[in-house]
Motif scaffolding. Structure first.
Motif, PDB file in Angstrom:
ATOM      1  N   CYS A   1      -8.339   2.509  13.210  1.00 19.85           N
ATOM      2  CA  CYS A   1      -7.858   1.318  12.514  1.00 19.85           C
ATOM      3  C   CYS A   1      -6.349   1.330  12.308  1.00 19.85           C
ATOM      4  O   CYS A   1      -5.731   2.383  12.127  1.00 19.85           O
ATOM      5  N   SER A   2      -5.798   0.115  12.304  1.00 19.40           N
ATOM      6  CA  SER A   2      -4.390  -0.125  11.991  1.00 19.40           C
ATOM      7  C   SER A   2      -4.347  -1.180  10.902  1.00 19.40           C
ATOM      8  O   SER A   2      -4.514  -2.370  11.184  1.00 19.40           O
ATOM      9  N   GLY A   3      -4.166  -0.751   9.653  1.00 22.65           N
ATOM     10  CA  GLY A   3      -4.232  -1.693   8.544  1.00 22.65           C
ATOM     11  C   GLY A   3      -5.612  -2.322   8.478  1.00 22.65           C
ATOM     12  O   GLY A   3      -6.631  -1.634   8.466  1.00 22.65           O
ATOM     13  N   SER A   4      -5.657  -3.657   8.482  1.00 21.80           N
ATOM     14  CA  SER A   4      -6.937  -4.371   8.442  1.00 21.80           C
ATOM     15  C   SER A   4      -7.517  -4.597   9.837  1.00 21.80           C
ATOM     16  O   SER A   4      -8.607  -5.156   9.973  1.00 21.80           O
TER      17      SER A   4
ATOM     18  N   ALA B   1       0.920   3.090  14.146  1.00 20.93           N
ATOM     19  CA  ALA B   1       0.292   2.365  13.034  1.00 20.93           C
ATOM     20  C   ALA B   1      -1.225   2.513  13.034  1.00 20.93           C
ATOM     21  O   ALA B   1      -1.886   2.155  12.054  1.00 20.93           O
TER      22      ALA B   1
ATOM     23  N   LYS C   1      -5.967   5.454  10.862  1.00 19.64           N
ATOM     24  CA  LYS C   1      -7.174   5.673  10.054  1.00 19.64           C
ATOM     25  C   LYS C   1      -8.401   5.745  10.953  1.00 19.64           C
ATOM     26  O   LYS C   1      -8.547   4.960  11.889  1.00 19.64           O
TER      27      LYS C   1
END
Length: 212
Positions: free
Chosen positions: A116-119, A195, A198
């Motif tokens: 994941c990258s942010g949302s 970025a 996650k």
């Protein structure tokens, strides 16, 4: 732990050793590809200067003059709760690898591995036992892109059996191997690799090891 290299055209032998100390008397794991007799791999352990009985894998994964990637996964005995979320230190970058191992539940329908990258979900790996498929995709602003499903071989995940997944980041794509066998490449749809920091894992598996 991952290594990349190229096998010399004249097939010189080499070994990868995981040892304690610097004397070489104790080698916890000895990985030694040998090219005679059609090719095989010797695995062994050396304690107090003496080798134990050899284990021979009668399959040669390396080819003359060709580049290769080696991934050594040290499994632990602890279990990760599901869903599992952790950070990827430094995000993705070329040569960065992520390894996971676990066991598929006997009644599994699906599980997923998300980078994941942010949302956004830069990479969604979704084995589906109810469809006998391994779906890959990207979600940007809550919208899924086009699915990728093609595989060079049959479904590698089996209900009730253990597995290992190795994800290697390249400049242009992610290379994914399951149980030591290359499965597919997934070209980056989100280009800001650092970025992507996650990891999320969820679904019908018991996760035993994660290395980011």
């Amino acid at each position: 732990m991952a290594f990349s290299g190229s096998q010399a055209p004249y097939l010189s032998p080499f070994a990868v050793n995981f040892q304690t100390g610097f004397s070489g008397n104790d080698i916890a794991f000895h990985f030694n590809p040998r090219f005679e007799d059609g090719g095989y791999v010797v695995c062994n352990t050396r304690q107090n200067g003496s080798w134990g009985p050899e284990e021979r894998k009668m399959h040669m994964p390396l080819q003359k003059g060709m580049p290769f990637d080696l991934c050594f996964l040290v499994q632990s005995s602890d279990f990760k709760p599901m869903p599992f979320v952790t950070t990827i230190p430094g995000g993705l970058y070329p040569s960065k690898s992520i390894t996971l191992s676990g066991t598929v539940l006997p009644s599994a329908q699906r599980f997923h591995i998300n980078l994941c990258s942010g949302s956004h979900i830069a990479f969604h790996l979704n084995p589906r036992f109810d469809e006998n498929a391994v779906v890959r995709n990207t979600q940007i602003n809550n919208c899924w892109g086009s699915e990728e499903r093609s595989l060079p071989r049959k479904m590698p995940f089996v209900r009730g059996q253990s597995f290992s997944v190795w994800i290697l980041c390249d400049a242009h794509c992610l290379k994914v191997a399951v149980d030591g066998q290359h499965l597919f490449e997934y070209y980056h749809r989100l280009r800001n690799l650092p970025a992507i920091n996650k990891l999320e894992v969820g679904g019908d598996i018991q996760l035993t090891h994660v290395q980011t």
